[in-house]
Motif scaffolding. Structure first.
Motif: not given
Length: 503
Positions: A469-470, A447-448, A301-304, A456-457
């Protein structure tokens, strides 16, 4: 089911042998030493590279778990002798072949990253670290109630169960595609996605196949030469992720948590903890589990990035306050314990000090254990399976793991010298500076990757297309029958319309 098997392996492979000696340390205050010095650490570093690199040729390295079982048996059969050092009669020696530790942790993380869908990858990879900490904590509990040779036998049983569980797990679709076994890769994807049909995994299989395409079309069906494989490690898509993961390991180990795990008893004694130093160590283990669980639940939910900033920034604040408190003890005339060895002072001496503020550093160190395991301690292990390119993922994971173990070795090795030269307040002040610099550098370089495709990464680190960063979250797929009903546009039946007439 598959990930449970993977975590099962990681849980029982990471049962550190140091916990087996907890009973001797607690009851006898002996010093645990090894005639072989740091040989086990060297084996860890070498095997981390060897096992993960061999995966490129042999797939899942089930055999390496068998060597772990052999290591536990050699530990169980070890010859134990006391007091052979003429300088210290309290030394405890254990002779044997040691634990044949392999790089299974990075192997499992690489495998998990390749088989999971993007919206599940972060949480499941963090779950692997949670299993490691649970395994270590389990060994401390075993050490409290069982004889250490019995503990070694119990761990052999766990290793055998892990091997049996892996027999029911399919090979990674990425590895199968790299070996031109496209039909097997399709079957593996169908199994991993819930025994679905071939059409449901067709697009995903094409994405994987595109990652392993060669630059020259006429060479698509030929195996890459050794020189071509080496050139992949000289490209930007390898050395940029490698540098990022290495820096993450550096910040994680020099955030103060690695040395706290190793020297917890002496640190709590030095800072005059108001509770028993062994109970404080046990509480730290529980907080590590809670922090990792928080990461598992929130990363989707928050990301890294937010978790990393929160964790690293919080660790910096804790280290600064611990340094300030130790400085207060040193320069304000409060008696303190100056030796690192936990046996140099008694608990009664600490109790007689009458320091009413001793709960502050104890709380800060426990908060440090909680915060670091919500982000920075887990970050490199999460990234290790997802930011390397497809053609360097196996070798890169092994090399990055080796760097992580090297940083952990130096963090513990340098701690005593740092305390002697900088004192405890200077050491934790330095840890705080490392965490602060880590926050700044991560802001510009991390990066997120949460919810993003591996392709993509890879393109981001290759310089093709930058990631935003979404956080990409999975959307709920509507039920097929409900969707059909919503699309139907039948005639309106007036019999079911509300009565609007007036008498």
């Amino acid at each position: 089911m598959l990930y449970i098997c993977g975590c099962f392996v990681n849980l029982f492979d990471q049962l550190y042998s140091s916990a087996l000696w907890m009973r001797y340390i607690r009851d006898s205050d002996v010093t645990v030493r090894s005639k072989k010095g740091h040989a086990s650490g060297q084996y860890t570093i070498l095997c981390s590279v060897a096992v993960v690199s061999l995966r490129e040729y042999h797939g899942i390295s089930v055999w390496c778990i068998n060597t772990d079982g052999v290591g536990w048996w050699s530990l169980r059969s070890a010859e134990v002798r006391y007091g052979e050092d003429p300088q210290n009669e309290n030394n405890f020696y254990g002779d044997g072949d040691g634990i044949l530790y392999t790089g299974i942790s990075s192997e499992v993380l690489t495998y998990v990253a390749e088989i999971t869908q993007p919206h599940l990858r972060g949480a499941l990879t963090a779950t692997s670290s949670l299993c490691i900490i649970l395994g270590v904590f389990t060994q401390f509990l075993f050490g409290l109630f069982l004889y250490w040779r019995t503990v070694a036998l119990v761990n052999i049983v766990f290793t055998i169960l892990a091997v049996v569980a892996l027999c029911f797990v399919p090979e990674s679709p990425h590895w199968l595609v790299s070996k031109k076994r496209h039909n097997d890769a399709q079957k593996s994807l169908q199994w991993l996605r819930g025994w679905t049909n071939a059409s449901a995994v067709e697009e995903e299989l094409k994405d994987i196949q595109n990652l392993y395409k060669r630059k020259k079309v006429e060479l698509q069906d030929e195996e890459e030469s050794f020189t071509e494989k080496i050139t992949h490690y000289l490209e930007r898509s390898f050395y940029v992720p490698f540098a990022l993961i290495s820096f993450s390991f550096f910040v994680g180990h020099f955030s103060g948590m690695t040395t706290l795990q190793t020297f917890a008893v002496s640190i709590f004694q030095r800072l005059q903890a108001p509770i028993d130093k062994y109970y404080a160590t046990l509480i730290i283990g529980i907080l590590q589990i809670l922090g990792t669980a928080v990461c598992v639940l929130l990363v989707h939910y928050t990301g890294k990035r937010p978790l990393t900033f929160f964790s690293t920034g919080g660790a910096a604040v804790c280290c600064y306050f611990v340094a300030a408190y130790d400085g207060y003890l040193k320069y304000d005339g409060v008696p303190q314990t100056t030796e690192i060895n936990a046996t140099t002072a008694t608990d009664s001496f600490i109790d007689d000090m009458g320091n009413s503020y001793s709960w502050i550093p104890t709380t800060l160190l426990m908060l440090l254990a909680l915060l670091t395991h919500t982000g920075i301690r887990l970050l490199p292990w999460i990234l290790i399976g997802e930011i390397f390119s497809a053609k360097t993922r196996s070798g890169g994971a092994g090399l990055a793991s080796a760097v992580g173990y090297i940083f952990g070795f130096f963090a513990n090795k340098l701690y005593i010298d740092m305390v002697e030269r900088l004192d405890l307040w200077g050491t934790y002040g330095l840890y705080g500076i490392v965490c602060t610099l880590g926050c700044i550098i991560f802001y510009f370089t991390l990066p997120e990757t949460e919810g993003k495709k591996l392709s993509d990464i890879e393109n981001h680190f290759a310089g093709v297309k930058r990631l935003t960063n979404t956080v990409y979250r999975s959307k709920k797929i509507p039920n097929q029958e409900d969707a059909k009903m919503r699309d139907l546009k039948g005639a309106v039946n007036s019999a079911f319309e509300p009565e609007n007439s007036q008498l």
